[in-house]
Design a protein around this motif. Structure first.
Motif, PDB file in Angstrom:
ATOM      1  N   ALA A 105      -1.656  -1.018 -10.713  1.00 56.16           N
ATOM      2  CA  ALA A 105      -2.374  -1.612 -11.147  1.00 56.16           C
ATOM      3  C   ALA A 105      -2.256  -3.298 -10.732  1.00 56.16           C
ATOM      4  CB  ALA A 105      -2.904  -1.381 -12.883  1.00 56.16           C
ATOM      5  N   TYR A 106      -0.868  -3.788 -10.618  1.00 52.28           N
ATOM      6  CA  TYR A 106      -0.879  -4.910 -10.617  1.00 52.28           C
ATOM      7  C   TYR A 106      -0.587  -4.825  -7.848  1.00 52.28           C
ATOM      8  CZ  TYR A 106      -0.052  -6.563 -15.052  1.00 52.28           C
ATOM      9  OH  TYR A 106      -0.940  -7.249 -16.443  1.00 52.28           O
ATOM     10  N   LEU A 125      -5.269  -3.797 -17.324  1.00 53.15           N
ATOM     11  CA  LEU A 125      -6.382  -3.393 -17.614  1.00 53.15           C
ATOM     12  C   LEU A 125      -7.819  -4.075 -17.919  1.00 53.15           C
ATOM     13  CD1 LEU A 125      -8.589  -1.298 -19.344  1.00 53.15           C
ATOM     14  CD2 LEU A 125      -8.096  -2.306 -22.019  1.00 53.15           C
ATOM     15  N   ARG A 126      -7.956  -5.799 -18.018  1.00 52.38           N
ATOM     16  CA  ARG A 126      -9.324  -6.603 -17.897  1.00 52.38           C
ATOM     17  C   ARG A 126      -9.292  -6.226 -16.019  1.00 52.38           C
ATOM     18  NH1 ARG A 126      -9.712 -10.917 -14.756  1.00 52.38           N
ATOM     19  NH2 ARG A 126      -6.934 -10.664 -13.869  1.00 52.38           N
ATOM     20  N   ARG A 127      -8.748  -5.977 -15.498  1.00 50.14           N
ATOM     21  CA  ARG A 127      -8.541  -6.299 -13.795  1.00 50.14           C
ATOM     22  C   ARG A 127      -9.250  -4.653 -13.287  1.00 50.14           C
ATOM     23  NH1 ARG A 127      -3.312  -8.687 -10.372  1.00 50.14           N
ATOM     24  NH2 ARG A 127      -3.088 -10.591 -12.155  1.00 50.14           N
ATOM     25  N   ALA A 128      -8.881  -3.261 -13.569  1.00 50.74           N
ATOM     26  CA  ALA A 128      -9.354  -2.163 -13.859  1.00 50.74           C
ATOM     27  C   ALA A 128     -10.860  -2.117 -14.439  1.00 50.74           C
ATOM     28  CB  ALA A 128      -8.329  -1.268 -14.142  1.00 50.74           C
ATOM     29  N   ALA A 129     -11.148  -2.518 -15.704  1.00 51.38           N
ATOM     30  CA  ALA A 129     -12.209  -2.026 -16.591  1.00 51.38           C
ATOM     31  C   ALA A 129     -12.873  -3.003 -16.715  1.00 51.38           C
ATOM     32  CB  ALA A 129     -11.490  -1.227 -17.659  1.00 51.38           C
ATOM     33  N   GLY A 130     -12.313  -4.313 -16.251  1.00 50.04           N
ATOM     34  CA  GLY A 130     -13.504  -5.279 -16.737  1.00 50.04           C
ATOM     35  C   GLY A 130     -12.935  -6.344 -18.177  1.00 50.04           C
ATOM     36  N   MET A 131     -13.855  -7.403 -18.558  1.00 52.36           N
ATOM     37  CA  MET A 131     -13.628  -7.875 -19.808  1.00 52.36           C
ATOM     38  C   MET A 131     -13.523  -8.201 -21.096  1.00 52.36           C
ATOM     39  SD  MET A 131     -11.178 -10.796 -20.165  1.00 52.36           S
ATOM     40  CE  MET A 131     -10.744 -11.423 -21.714  1.00 52.36           C
ATOM     41  N   ALA A 132     -14.421  -7.049 -20.654  1.00 51.72           N
ATOM     42  CA  ALA A 132     -15.416  -6.183 -22.685  1.00 51.72           C
ATOM     43  C   ALA A 132     -14.124  -5.242 -23.183  1.00 51.72           C
ATOM     44  CB  ALA A 132     -17.166  -4.736 -21.897  1.00 51.72           C
ATOM     45  N   LEU A 133     -13.444  -4.810 -23.123  1.00 52.44           N
ATOM     46  CA  LEU A 133     -12.875  -3.852 -23.144  1.00 52.44           C
ATOM     47  C   LEU A 133     -11.573  -4.684 -24.247  1.00 52.44           C
ATOM     48  CD1 LEU A 133     -12.555  -0.499 -24.218  1.00 52.44           C
ATOM     49  CD2 LEU A 133     -10.878   0.296 -23.038  1.00 52.44           C
ATOM     50  N   VAL A 134     -11.067  -5.070 -23.619  1.00 55.81           N
ATOM     51  CA  VAL A 134      -9.735  -6.222 -23.575  1.00 55.81           C
ATOM     52  C   VAL A 134      -9.754  -6.898 -24.953  1.00 55.81           C
ATOM     53  CG1 VAL A 134      -8.611  -8.303 -22.620  1.00 55.81           C
ATOM     54  CG2 VAL A 134      -8.825  -6.400 -20.951  1.00 55.81           C
ATOM     55  N   VAL A 135     -11.236  -7.463 -24.796  1.00 49.65           N
ATOM     56  CA  VAL A 135     -12.176  -8.208 -25.382  1.00 49.65           C
ATOM     57  C   VAL A 135     -11.585  -8.360 -26.668  1.00 49.65           C
ATOM     58  CG1 VAL A 135     -13.659  -9.539 -26.637  1.00 49.65           C
ATOM     59  CG2 VAL A 135     -12.920 -10.238 -24.802  1.00 49.65           C
ATOM     60  N   ARG A 181       0.614  -1.415   0.434  1.00 47.63           N
ATOM     61  CA  ARG A 181      -0.332  -0.061  -0.193  1.00 47.63           C
ATOM     62  C   ARG A 181       0.766   1.273  -0.525  1.00 47.63           C
ATOM     63  NH1 ARG A 181      -5.047  -2.239   3.814  1.00 47.63           N
ATOM     64  NH2 ARG A 181      -6.206  -3.237   2.257  1.00 47.63           N
ATOM     65  N   PRO A 182       1.572   0.884   0.681  1.00 46.58           N
ATOM     66  CA  PRO A 182       3.090   2.577   0.975  1.00 46.58           C
ATOM     67  C   PRO A 182       2.942   2.943  -0.780  1.00 46.58           C
ATOM     68  CG  PRO A 182       3.398   1.635   2.733  1.00 46.58           C
ATOM     69  CD  PRO A 182       2.059   0.537   1.815  1.00 46.58           C
ATOM     70  N   VAL A 183       3.746   1.742  -0.947  1.00 44.82           N
ATOM     71  CA  VAL A 183       4.562   1.884  -2.518  1.00 44.82           C
ATOM     72  C   VAL A 183       3.953   2.024  -2.895  1.00 44.82           C
ATOM     73  CG1 VAL A 183       5.669   0.549  -4.178  1.00 44.82           C
ATOM     74  CG2 VAL A 183       6.501  -0.070  -2.003  1.00 44.82           C
ATOM     75  N   ALA A 184       2.380   1.784  -3.455  1.00 45.91           N
ATOM     76  CA  ALA A 184       1.289   2.062  -4.453  1.00 45.91           C
ATOM     77  C   ALA A 184       0.623   3.723  -4.340  1.00 45.91           C
ATOM     78  CB  ALA A 184       0.173   1.425  -4.286  1.00 45.91           C
ATOM     79  N   HIS A 185       1.284   3.813  -2.724  1.00 43.04           N
ATOM     80  CA  HIS A 185       0.483   5.677  -2.321  1.00 43.04           C
ATOM     81  C   HIS A 185       1.776   6.490  -2.853  1.00 43.04           C
ATOM     82  CE1 HIS A 185      -3.431   5.799  -0.595  1.00 43.04           C
ATOM     83  NE2 HIS A 185      -3.228   4.319  -0.004  1.00 43.04           N
ATOM     84  N   VAL A 186       2.903   5.990  -2.705  1.00 40.46           N
ATOM     85  CA  VAL A 186       3.434   6.861  -3.642  1.00 40.46           C
ATOM     86  C   VAL A 186       3.346   6.679  -4.967  1.00 40.46           C
ATOM     87  CG1 VAL A 186       6.941   6.555  -3.737  1.00 40.46           C
ATOM     88  CG2 VAL A 186       5.591   5.751  -1.507  1.00 40.46           C
ATOM     89  N   LEU A 187       3.801   5.923  -6.095  1.00 40.49           N
ATOM     90  CA  LEU A 187       4.073   5.559  -7.051  1.00 40.49           C
ATOM     91  C   LEU A 187       2.978   6.399  -7.404  1.00 40.49           C
ATOM     92  CD1 LEU A 187       4.403   1.763  -7.917  1.00 40.49           C
ATOM     93  CD2 LEU A 187       5.641   3.701  -8.156  1.00 40.49           C
TER      94      LEU A 187
END
Length: 647
Positions: free
Chosen positions: A65-66, A131-141, A19-25
């Motif tokens: 994201a990861y 992108l799949r994790r953030a916005a779902g599968m539709a846009l990835v497809v 979490r601290p790493v993500a906040h710094v990024l």
């Protein structure tokens, strides 16, 4: 007796680390955008390719994201498993390599060296998974289909046949070329969108968002159906600076939907009103779900021009919704919000200093012609200064809380950054394969020279392609695929782009996949499909108004001032008449013939005079006929006192 061994936990990073790493990024991402918007690198004499900085922003967003998003969408994130940590490091290293080596490798894309295509392939794959994790599968497809087309376009029969690309060249092209991942969509997201999201975050932590919600309560709570009107006003205000229709539903709907239901309104209609009001925020300047900024880039026009053109259609949208909310409340006998829930006028007026930020925003955009990102930073600074000086409702934000918005902004824009980068892949495929020209030609051929047929076909394509996609992804896709065909038929470019944006956004309230309506339905505990169909009724204006401004751009503030003024006045009258027909109520319940007459005269009033030679006659007949019906309703009909049963 032996106990059952506890399941082994996947090794990884604990929340105390990731979490601290993500906040710094996230903070670094926001600071990079701010420094770029202020032109600091140029002041310091630092020269670089713009794509290097865009890659840096992407290289900060992908690891976030990861680290923060689990592989299974909707699951809770506790430990960041080792494979996500590896993916975060791999994305950072691949994009970091691109940032450093970009000047030496950018001209070698078509030579296919290992140092170009291998990092390009890694970036594409990791970007699509993020992108799949953030916005779902539709846009990835959808993006995967475009990539397959790029590789095997020669196998597609007919007009859409494309030039096949070598996969190594395609990998390098997508990662390094300015028409790929590091193209216009991510350039807009990395500067303009980040600064406006920062502005919105600061409004949230300083009390600005609460001020606008309280203002809606104070202004509308004392009228009939006050809860519904508060929903319309609050969602419109919040949505105009929000980046997502669904986020707008969740942000304001948790407050407004229970209020509307408590007044006795059916759950599915309460959810529908919130969904339509929240979706309209993506069509209302200044932010328009970030599409306005991208539209300005695509059309090579000032951002202020987009705002002025989009303003009248958006206002008509909300006028139609507001009138329906009022008439529905009258029909059901829904009264005002309880006085105990309406804030004191003096307390709300103490937040008027937040309006100053919007004054600065409008002044710098329209009078000084500043870039949107610089104007947003000035507005954000105004929010901070006035909040620290005056506060709101007796409280002032802590300095640490204000600083926290820097990392919060970076974390909140990750989805938009990923969508923008992935949207660049679509643009890249269109350019490298010739699909853009082929699709435009095919749509024009199918339209067979009929603008009406082409508009109908385009609207259907927009709604279908927009299902399940976030605002920015919807617009980029449609601006590349559908808008060129409309322009080719002689439609004003800005009208074509607003047309596809409107119908793309209507996918948010149009079943079978209506994300905004379904999100509102879950809050209201209402049937999803019933909510979607009710939302279509409340949002009817968005299905009609785009067709009108395509044929007569006076509704986009294009033309002589007198013509624009007449078009706006008659459009407002038409919206009122049609909304009354749909509600089935004016001063009393309306019969079928009365509703039909109102709808016909409303449609005639809506048609701008510039549409055709008969447009003036249509306006005149519609306005006069509608006026006769209104006079009869208000002066000669006995008002109804018994409310209808809510259904």
């Amino acid at each position: 007796m032996t106990g059952i061994p506890a399941p082994r936990r996947t090794p990884g990073l604990s929340p105390a680390i990731w979490r601290p790493v993500a906040h710094v990024l996230g903070a670094c991402l926001t600071l990079v955008a701010i420094l770029w918007a202020l032109g600091v690198p140029r002041m310091l004499g630092i020269s670089f390719y713009p794509q290097q900085l865009l890659a840096l922003v992407l290289g900060l967003a992908m690891p976030i994201a990861y680290l923060s998003l689990p592989a299974r969408i909707g699951a809770d994130r506790d430990i960041a498993p080792w494979y996500d940590v590896v993916a975060a490091l791999a994305s950072a290293l691949a994009v970091g390599y691109l940032v450093i080596r970009y000047p030496a490798l950018v001209n070698l894309v078509f030579s296919r060296p290992l140092g170009v295509w291998l990092p390009g392939l890694v970036i594409i794959l990791l970007l699509l998974e993020a992108l799949r994790r953030a916005a779902g599968m539709a846009l990835v497809v959808i993006i995967a289909v475009f990539l397959l087309y790029a590789l095997f376009g020669d196998l597609v029969p007919g007009r859409l046949q494309g030039r096949p690309q070598d996969w190594q060249m395609l990998s390098g092209y997508m990662a390094f070329d300015s028409n790929g991942i590091l193209g216009t969509p991510i350039a807009v997201a990395a500067t303009v969108v980040v600064t406006f999201i920062l502005f919105g975050q600061l409004l949230g932590v300083t009390g600005g968002s609460a001020f606008f919600t309280d203002s809606a309560l104070l202004g509308m709570g004392r009228f009939r159906g006050g809860a519904m009107k508060i929903s319309v006003v609050a969602s419109g205000l919040f949505g105009s600076i929000s980046g997502s229709a669904v986020a707008n539903v969740v942000g304001t709907g948790v407050i407004t939907i229970p209020m509307i239901k408590r007044d006795g309104y059916p759950a599915h209609k309460a959810a529908a009103i919130e969904a339509v009001a929240s979706t309209g925020g993506q069509l209302m300047p200044p932010v328009m779900g970030a599409a306005a900024f991208l539209m300005a880039e695509f059309l090579s026009v000032p951002y202020s021009h987009i705002v002025m053109s989009a303003l009248v259609p958006a206002l008509l949208y909300y006028i139609a919704l507001f009138i329906q909310a009022d008439l529905e409340a009258a029909k059901l006998g829904i009264s005002r919000v309880p006085a105990s829930e309406i804030p004191q006028r003096r307390a709300v007026l103490g937040g008027l200093h937040f309006v100053l930020a919007f004054v600065f925003l409008i002044y710098t955009l329209f009078s000084l012609n500043w870039q949107p990102e610089r104007a947003a930073l000035v507005a954000a600074l105004s929010v901070v200064v006035t909040a620290l000086l005056f506060g709101y409702r007796g409280g002032r934000p802590r300095f640490g809380t204000i600083l926290g918005t820097i990392s919060a902004t970076g974390l909140s824009v990750v989805e938009i950054i990923l969508i923008s980068g992935a949207s660049g892949i679509v643009v890249g495929v269109l350019n490298v394969t010739g699909l853009s020209f082929n699709l435009t030609y095919a749509l024009v051929q199918i339209g067979a020279g009929s603008t009406i047929l082409l508009l109908a076909l385009s609207a259907l394509v927009c709604i279908v392609l927009g299902m399940g996609l976030p605002t920015l992804g919807v617009y980029v896709l449609l601006a590349a695929l559908v808008a060129p065909a409309l322009v080719q038929m002689g439609i004003e470019p800005i009208a074509a782009h607003l047309y596809v944006l409107y119908f793309g956004m209507m996918s948010m309230i149009t079943p079978p996949i209506a994300l905004a309506a379904f999100a509102a339905a879950s809050i209201a505990k209402a049937p999803s499909m019933a909510t979607g169909f009710a939302a279509m009724r409340f949002g009817w204006a968005a299905y009609v108004i785009p067709v009108l401004f395509v044929f007569s751009p006076t509704l986009l503030m294009i033309g002589a001032p007198l013509e624009i003024g007449i078009a706006i006045v008659t459009a407002v009258i038409g919206v009122w008449l049609i909304s009354a027909a749909l509600a089935g109520y004016l001063t009393t319940r309306l019969g079928p013939l009365h509703r039909l007459a109102l709808a016909v005269f409303g449609l005639m009033s809506l048609v701008p005079a510039g549409v055709a030679s008969w447009g003036i006659v249509s306006d005149l007949v519609g306005v006069v006929g509608g006026a006769v019906l209104l006079v009869h309703a208000f002066f000669f009909q006995k008002p109804s006192t018994a409310p209808e049963t809510a259904t």
